[in-house]
Design an enzyme around this catalytic site. Structure first.
Site, PDB file in Angstrom:
ATOM      1  CB  SER A  41      -0.956  -0.058   1.198  1.00 43.48           C
ATOM      2  OG  SER A  41      -1.980   0.896   1.083  1.00 43.48           O
ATOM      3  CG  ASP A 127      -6.843  -3.768  -2.937  1.00 46.01           C
ATOM      4  OD1 ASP A 127      -7.557  -2.926  -2.359  1.00 46.01           O
ATOM      5  OD2 ASP A 127      -5.606  -3.761  -2.877  1.00 46.01           O
ATOM      6  CG  HIS A 167      -5.550  -2.663   0.611  1.00 45.47           C
ATOM      7  ND1 HIS A 167      -4.989  -2.266  -0.584  1.00 45.47           N
ATOM      8  CD2 HIS A 167      -4.935  -1.933   1.573  1.00 45.47           C
ATOM      9  CE1 HIS A 167      -4.078  -1.341  -0.353  1.00 45.47           C
ATOM     10  NE2 HIS A 167      -4.025  -1.131   0.954  1.00 45.47           N
TER      11      HIS A 167
END
Length: 340
Positions: A41, A127, A167
């Site tokens: 991320s 995600d 995610h």
């Protein structure tokens, strides 16, 4: 209200903690031909920034749930929109042109250092935080960069985007959090992402990984501030040292960047102990540096993200960026030769 006050108290008291409680980084015999940056991320964006700003040090990068270098352009609204939701989709051609221009001016490193780079991009189909279009733009960025420069034909770009996970960073065990994005953002998906990352960065392993046999140590991050400047990091960071590194043998180095809300203040040692990197580090003889950010309200970074939009300054993703200069200090202290 009580939760908000608790966060305020944490943020106010954090600067009072003293770095003297943690030792300096150990000096190892670093093999400069075996380096990599990896992140999830915001950490994925940071890994790409380290690679592009200092490709002579870190030509190899693994990008997990991130997008292309330079995507935010110093603007938070662009970061939250185009670079996360993919609306509008990142303009890959413009980003490649920008990187090429910035390299020529010396803002980032010489792109010729990526001649034999290994780039691994991993993104889950489930995600909901970083859109597939953003991850695909990241892969296209590297492909266009490679195909547009004669000297980069040897760059390897592997786009791994067909796995079903949310995610998070997938880990080897099975569980009920693979399709969720919940702390500590390690999804038990039956896929050992750390093992695949090591294989992509350094080649097939000599044998399978078992349990980590080395040492996880803390170190004083404040001692590495570039010219004394605040890099907006926590007081204490972590480094994992495999047995071969402890024995004085030549040792590679991987910098592993946590994501937002995944620093030690938020999830304890979950990322630095359970992401899977340490046991593979033993197999490959690679030290793993786990730098830690800190949450703040000024500048506004309440989720302790790495700076990929400019909260640390306009030069955040260049060779002049304070977090990137801190990282260079860290790997030099660890033993990366000054000639590289």
């Amino acid at each position: 209200m009580r939760k908000t006050l608790g966060l305020l108290t944490l943020l106010l008291l954090a600067p009072l903690a003293r770095a003297g409680d943690a030792p300096p980084l150990p000096t190892l015999k670093i093999d400069a031909s075996r380096t990599a940056a990896v992140g999830l991320s915001s950490g994925a964006y940071m890994a790409g920034q380290l690679q592009m700003a200092y490709p002579e040090l870190f030509p190899n990068a693994a990008i997990v749930a991130g997008g292309p270098f330079g995507c935010a352009g110093g603007k938070l609204d662009v970061a939250l929109g185009s670079c996360m939701k993919g609306v509008p989709a990142p303009d890959v051609g413009a980003l490649v042109a920008g990187a090429t221009s910035r390299s020529a001016s010396g803002e980032i490193g010489a792109l010729k250092s990526l001649a034999h780079a290994r780039v691994y991009l991993l993104h889950g189909k489930d995600d909901a935080l970083v859109a597939p279009a953003v991850a695909e733009a990241g892969a296209q960025f590297y492909r266009q960069l490679r195909d547009g420069m004669p000297g980069l034909k040897g760059m390897q770009v592997h786009d791994d985007d067909q796995r079903a996970f949310a995610h998070n960073l997938p880990v080897a065990g099975s569980g009920d959090d693979c399709d969720k994005s919940v702390a500590p953002y390690l999804g038990h998906c039956g896929f050992d992402a750390a093992g695949e990352i090591f294989a992509q960065m350094f080649g097939k392993p000599a044998h399978a990984a078992t349990t980590a046999q080395g040492e996880l140590r803390t170190f004083d991050q404040d001692a590495l501030r570039p010219d004394g400047a605040d890099a907006f990091l926590a007081v204490t960071g972590y480094v994992y040292l495999p047995p071969d590194c402890l024995a004085g043998k030549p040792c590679g180095v991987m910098v592993a960047f946590h994501g937002c809300r995944q620093n030690a203040d938020a999830v304890g040692k979950a990322f630095v102990e359970d992401a899977g990197f340490n046991r593979w580090a033993d197999v490959y003889g690679v030290a793993v540096l786990y730098p830690q950010t800190r949450a703040s309200f000024a500048p506004l970074n309440p989720q302790a993200c790495w700076d990929w939009w400019g909260y640390s300054g306009a030069d955040y993703d260049s060779r002049h960026g304070v977090q990137l200069r801190w990282l260079v200090n860290a790997v030099r202290a660890l033993g990366l030769p000054a000639g590289h």
